[in-house]
Design an enzyme around this catalytic site. Structure first.
Site, mmCIF file in Angstrom:
data_model
loop_
_atom_site.group_PDB
_atom_site.id
_atom_site.type_symbol
_atom_site.label_atom_id
_atom_site.label_comp_id
_atom_site.label_asym_id
_atom_site.label_seq_id
_atom_site.Cartn_x
_atom_site.Cartn_y
_atom_site.Cartn_z
ATOM 1 N N CYS A 95 0.852 -1.192 0.000
ATOM 2 C CA CYS A 95 0.000 0.000 0.000
ATOM 3 C C CYS A 95 0.886 1.240 0.000
ATOM 4 O O CYS A 95 1.862 1.286 0.754
ATOM 5 C CB CYS A 95 -0.886 -0.020 1.247
ATOM 6 N N HIS A 137 -8.845 -3.627 -2.765
ATOM 7 C CA HIS A 137 -7.930 -2.872 -1.900
ATOM 8 C C HIS A 137 -8.333 -1.384 -1.877
ATOM 9 O O HIS A 137 -8.440 -0.775 -0.810
ATOM 10 C CB HIS A 137 -6.492 -3.041 -2.406
ATOM 11 N N GLU A 138 -8.575 -0.827 -3.069
ATOM 12 C CA GLU A 138 -8.910 0.607 -3.157
ATOM 13 C C GLU A 138 -10.293 0.877 -2.585
ATOM 14 O O GLU A 138 -10.507 1.890 -1.905
ATOM 15 C CB GLU A 138 -8.807 1.103 -4.604
ATOM 16 N N HIS A 141 -10.225 1.314 1.066
ATOM 17 C CA HIS A 141 -9.762 2.637 1.512
ATOM 18 C C HIS A 141 -10.933 3.610 1.661
ATOM 19 O O HIS A 141 -10.922 4.475 2.529
ATOM 20 C CB HIS A 141 -8.766 3.236 0.502
#
Ligand code: ZN
Length: 182
Positions: A95, A137-138, A141
């Site tokens: 990351c 993953h994004e 966030h």
């Protein structure tokens, strides 16, 4: 070339924030400029994905590349939803907000990504493998979730990693952070 944005690092509060939905009246030249800056910052890092909270903007926007489809241009994704399917896959992940630290993370093999483009046009993409991993993953966030989060248990795909490994990631990050003077 667009100006680069300043990255924030764990544990900046922006990275623990549930980001706000982008409203229709927020689309326009300013959004377009931010999108281009996000893409340029991702490229310069370099990274395969970069979410707005990673540059301190807590809006539901991220940029991503499609490593499984070299011909596909990087895109800016706004107000996404994800529908996960397939088996659980483990791959090494890192990351840009925790540079220098990598760990195996459990992700769904497939992800149907629905979103708006920078032009406020609805779109859908069926992603698999690494592309699906980047999107997950994004997307995390935007909900204030990091790849080492073990508390947010997803019904089908379980924990991203064990509590023990998660703590190990954070210990490694403390060392990296000191080494890099961040
Ligand atoms: Zn990240």
């Amino acid at each position: 070339m667009a100006d680069l944005l300043k990255l924030v690092y764990w544990d900046d509060p922006a990275l623990s924030t549930v980001c706000e939905t982008v409203m229709d009246n927020e689309f326009g030249p300013k959004m377009e400029e931010f999108g281009q800056q996000l893409l340029a910052t991702m490229d310069a890092a370099p990274g395969v994905g970069l979410a707005a909270p990673q540059v301190g903007i807590t809006k539901r926007i991220f940029a991503m590349r499609f490593p499984d489809h070299e011909g596909l241009k990087p895109m800016v994704i706004v107000n996404p939803t994800l529908e996960l399917s397939g088996s659980t896959r483990y791959e090494r992940e890192g990351c840009l907000s925790v540079p220098g630290v990598f760990e195996q993370v459990a992700r769904a093999e497939k992800a149907d990504l629905r979103f708006k483009t920078l032009d406020n046009i609805e779109a859908v993409m069926e992603l698999t493998n690494i592309d699906a991993r980047v999107a997950q993953h994004e997307f995390d966030h935007l909900n204030g979730i990091m790849f080492f989060n073990y508390l947010d248990v997803r019904p089908t795909y379980g924990r991203r990693m064990s509590k023990q490994v998660s703590k190990q990631v954070l210990r490694e990050w403390e060392r990296e952070k000191a080494k890099r003077g961040l």
